[in-house]
Design a protein around this motif. Structure first.
Motif, PDB file in Angstrom:
ATOM      1  N   UNK A 116       0.865  -1.175   0.000  1.00 60.30           N
ATOM      2  CA  UNK A 116       0.000   0.000   0.000  1.00 60.30           C
ATOM      3  C   UNK A 116       0.903   1.225   0.000  1.00 60.30           C
ATOM      4  N   UNK A 117       0.324   2.394   0.184  1.00 59.58           N
ATOM      5  CA  UNK A 117       1.080   3.622  -0.054  1.00 59.58           C
ATOM      6  C   UNK A 117       2.291   3.825   0.859  1.00 59.58           C
ATOM      7  N   UNK A 118       2.271   3.241   2.055  1.00 56.49           N
ATOM      8  CA  UNK A 118       3.382   3.513   2.976  1.00 56.49           C
ATOM      9  C   UNK A 118       4.028   2.264   3.562  1.00 56.49           C
ATOM     10  N   UNK A 119       3.649   1.061   3.095  1.00 52.98           N
ATOM     11  CA  UNK A 119       4.215  -0.157   3.675  1.00 52.98           C
ATOM     12  C   UNK A 119       4.086  -1.331   2.694  1.00 52.98           C
ATOM     13  N   UNK A 120       5.022  -2.258   2.868  1.00 60.73           N
ATOM     14  CA  UNK A 120       5.051  -3.468   2.053  1.00 60.73           C
ATOM     15  C   UNK A 120       4.880  -4.673   2.967  1.00 60.73           C
ATOM     16  N   UNK A 121       3.919  -5.516   2.642  1.00 62.56           N
ATOM     17  CA  UNK A 121       3.718  -6.772   3.375  1.00 62.56           C
ATOM     18  C   UNK A 121       4.347  -7.907   2.572  1.00 62.56           C
ATOM     19  N   UNK A 122       5.146  -8.714   3.256  1.00 59.79           N
ATOM     20  CA  UNK A 122       5.785  -9.871   2.633  1.00 59.79           C
ATOM     21  C   UNK A 122       5.276 -11.125   3.309  1.00 59.79           C
TER      22      UNK A 122
END
Length: 210
Positions: free
Chosen positions: A178-184
Motif C-alpha cells: 500500500x502507499x506507505x508499507x510493504x507486506x511480505x
C-alpha cells in the motif's frame, strides 16, 4: 587298592558341535536387523510425536483449517493465522521499524509475515519495488523461479506472487504493498504442496489506513 589307568586306554571325548553353520549365522543377522529396525521405529516415533511432533501432519491440519494460532496487532497493522505459536521480531530500516512474525512448525517449514515501511513514492513505481523485493528473496534462497505474476494493482494494493524452489524445497511468496508499507507473506515447505501457503495468504488481513 589303587588302579592305574594307562594312557592308551583313555577314550577321547567327542567334540561338542558349535552353532557356526549357516543357519546359526542367519539367526544372528536376523536378530540384529530386528534390533536395528526397532531402534529406528522408536527413534522416528519419539522425534515425530515427542521431540518434534509438528512437521507435516500439523501443517496438513493447518492447511485444512483444523489448526492455527492467530496473530493480530493494530500497531503492526496486520492479522494472520500461523500453524503454531509465533515469534515476533523487530529490526530497523531507513524508513522505520520492520516487523516480522513467523512460525516454524517443523524442519523445512517456515510461515512468515513482515511489514516493511516504504516511502509513499514507492507505490508510484510499484512494479520496480515489487520485482526488486522478489529478486532479493529468491537470490537469498539461492533458488530458481518456477512461476511468477507481473506486479498488478488490485484495489488498494499493488501485488506480486512468486513461486521458487531449490531441489525439493519450495517457497511461495506473496507481496502486497500500500502507499506507505510493504507486506511480505512467505511460506517455505519441503514439498510442492501449495495448500499451506494458500491458508496463510487467505488468513492475512491488512489493518490500518490504506
Amino acid at each position: 587298592m589303587s588302579q592305574t589307568i594307562e594312557p592308551e586306554t583313555v577314550q577321547p571325548l567327542e567334540a561338542i558341535p558349535v552353532g557356526t553353520d549357516r543357519r546359526g549365522w542367519l539367526i544372528v543377522v536376523a536378530s540384529w536387523l530386528a534390533v536395528i529396525l526397532l531402534v529406528g521405529v522408536t527413534g522416528w516415533w519419539l522425534w515425530t510425536r515427542v521431540i518434534n511432533p509438528n512437521g507435516g501432519s500439523l501443517v496438513h491440519q493447518y492447511a485444512h483449517k483444523n489448526a492455527g494460532k492467530t496473530y493480530e496487532s493494530v500497531g503492526d497493522e496486520f492479522r494472520a493465522t500461523f500453524p503454531t505459536n509465533y515469534h515476533r521480531t523487530v529490526t530497523q530500516s531507513q524508513y522505520g521499524p520492520v516487523v516480522t512474525v513467523d512460525s516454524r512448525p517443523g524442519a523445512g517449514y517456515l510461515f512468515s509475515v513482515s511489514r516493511t515501511p516504504v516511502p509513499q513514492s514507492a507505490l508510484e513505481s510499484y512494479d520496480t519495488t515489487l520485482n526488486n523485493s522478489a529478486h532479493m528473496l529468491v537470490a537469498d534462497a539461492k533458488a530458481k523461479v518456477t512461476s511468477q505474476t507481473k506486479p498488478l494493482i488490485l484495489g488498494d494494493f499493488a501485488v506480486k506472487n512468486v513461486i521458487y524452489q531449490r531441489g525439493s524445497h519450495y517457497w511461495v511468496l506473496n507481496l502486497r504493498m500500500v502507499k506507505d508499507r510493504l507486506y511480505t507473506l512467505l511460506t517455505e515447505t519441503p514439498n510442492s504442496d501449495k495448500a499451506p501457503a494458500n491458508r496463510l495468504n487467505s488468513s492475512f488481513v491488512a489493518l490500518g489506513p490504506r
